[in-house]
Write an enzyme that holds these catalytic residues in place. Structure first.
Site, PDB file in Angstrom:
ATOM      1  N   THR A 205       0.845  -1.195   0.000  1.00  0.00           N
ATOM      2  CA  THR A 205       0.000   0.000   0.000  1.00  0.00           C
ATOM      3  C   THR A 205       0.884   1.249   0.000  1.00  0.00           C
ATOM      4  OG1 THR A 205      -0.104  -0.133   2.421  1.00  0.00           O
ATOM      5  CG2 THR A 205      -1.903  -1.151   1.174  1.00  0.00           C
ATOM      6  N   TYR A 206       0.253   2.418  -0.032  1.00  0.00           N
ATOM      7  CA  TYR A 206       0.977   3.685  -0.137  1.00  0.00           C
ATOM      8  C   TYR A 206       1.953   3.846   1.025  1.00  0.00           C
ATOM      9  CZ  TYR A 206       1.762   8.586  -1.303  1.00  0.00           C
ATOM     10  OH  TYR A 206       2.328   9.784  -1.670  1.00  0.00           O
TER      11      TYR A 206
END
Length: 420
Positions: A179-180
């Protein structure tokens, strides 16, 4: 609106510091290139630490270790360390007190102990649990990668960006593996949590999944725009993607994967055993009570340690907790002294900051954001205000001169609390 106003105020301050103060530095300090609201405070922290190290005066102190054994089987030797004399701690670093502050005091204690009777005063066993660590956010990922993988903050973020943007993993095509990576949140989506708990039950057994899912509280100052850093699917294990990643990508992905899976697992169960032993020599004029302690930690259920092991940087601490085996002992039992070992030590100055420890301090002080840590550390090195010495951050002469000028003329802007 308060947060919006706060962000706008920081933006204005960034402009003032960058556009107004930087030109002043160019005129007053040869080689100075720029000032920054965050970067200058970071340099100040490094300069202040360096001066603290220079001003440090080491203090001498001595430790005493005793090798003992039971009078009956099992007569297995074990080691204990002196922790108190009468009611006083042997070492109180906070107060700067050391009961054995020179060799004369250590020799006198050793002579008294050689004729002492050794008796078990207390045996204590306490169950404890060790909770898993939360999943990574930007700052903790940078610190862990620095400590475990020897990656700089820039390297870490560049590799994380590659894992986030996507890697060709064969039949699936190009897939974002994490994820980010610029986040200050510890939030995890319910779907990801459910998938992870199912994986834990399948891979390790139902007992390794907690009865209720683990949730972690983000800092009050967290923006919470993104999740914690985690694998997009825990079923893409490091082993399953090894052939598609280079060495550094695999190392960072493994670190993220293990940390996240462990964060969703049950706590480790420990049994901590400690023994207090009294040594007293009644043949001296003024007998003293010498208190020794031995302790050991047994892992009765590994829980999350099955995946993640010891937290980064805690290997020595865990080894000290585990200790050597202690034979079965009972209160009032007498023991035989086999050997006494005294050792000289000196207090040490605080260490220079590494990239990892500097990020930790910046985060604790509320200076900067997850997206600024790596650029800040990179910039202060490129500007030659700071250099690396054996992996630690050391101010250059230019850095010290620049900070002295800024502190003299702009004390508020260089104040840590003001910047935070």
């Amino acid at each position: 609106m308060t947060r919006v106003d706060s962000q706008q105020a920081r933006r204005v301050l960034d402009r003032i510091v960058g556009y107004q103060i930087s030109p002043l530095l160019w005129r007053r300090v040869r080689g100075a290139r720029s000032a920054g609201r965050v970067q200058s405070v970071a340099v100040r922290l490094i300069v202040d630490r360096e001066r603290e190290i220079r001003a440090f005066v080491p203090k001498e102190y001595w430790s005493v270790e005793a090798e003992l054994r039971k009078l009956v089987d099992p007569r297995v030797p074990f080691h204990t360390r002196l922790v108190r004399i009468n009611d006083d701690k042997l070492i109180d670093v906070e107060k700067g007190l050391f009961l054995l502050g020179n060799q004369g005091a250590a020799d006198a204690a050793k002579a008294e102990l050689e004729g002492a009777a050794w008796k078990v005063e207390k045996v204590d066993e306490q169950p404890r649990k060790r909770n898993p660590f939360p999943p990574f956010m930007t700052s903790t990922l940078q610190r862990a990668a620095s400590t475990n993988l020897r990656l700089g903050t820039d390297q870490t973020m560049r590799i994380a960006q590659q894992l986030y943007e996507g890697v060709d993993v064969g039949a699936e095509g190009s897939v974002g593996l994490i994820t980010y990576m610029r986040t200050d949140s510890l939030t995890v989506s319910r779907d990801a949590q459910a998938e992870t708990l199912a994986y834990i039950r399948e891979a390790f057994g139902a007992e390794y999944a907690p009865e209720t899912p683990n949730f972690y509280r983000s800092r009050e100052t967290a923006q919470g725009a993104h999740e914690a850093i985690r694998p997009t699917s825990v079923r893409r294990t490091p082993e399953s993607v090894t052939q598609y990643l280079d060495r550094q990508q695999l190392a960072l992905y493994t670190l993220i994967w293990k940390r996240f899976v462990a964060s969703q697992m049950a706590p480790a169960q420990l049994l901590v055993k400690s023994v207090d032993i009294l040594a007293r020599n009644e043949r001296v004029v003024t007998p003293r009570n010498f208190w020794f302690r031995a302790s050991t930690t047994q892992v009765t259920f590994p829980g999350f340690l099955k995946v993640h092991g010891v937290e980064e940087g805690d290997e020595d601490k865990m080894a000290e907790e585990v200790g050597e085996a202690i034979p079965p002992l009972t209160a009032a039992e007498m023991l035989e002294l086999l050997n006494l070992k005294q050792e000289q030590h000196f207090t040490e100055p605080p260490p220079r900051y590494s990239e990892a420890t500097l990020i930790k301090v910046l985060e604790e002080l509320g200076i900067g954001r997850p997206s600024t840590y790596a650029p800040t550390i990179s910039t202060i090195q490129k500007r030659e205000y700071v250099e690396k010495d054996k992996g630690r951050l050391k101010p250059t002469e230019l850095g010290e001169t620049t900070i002295d000028l800024l502190v003299k003329w702009f004390p508020d802007l260089l104040d840590v609390k003001f910047t935070a």
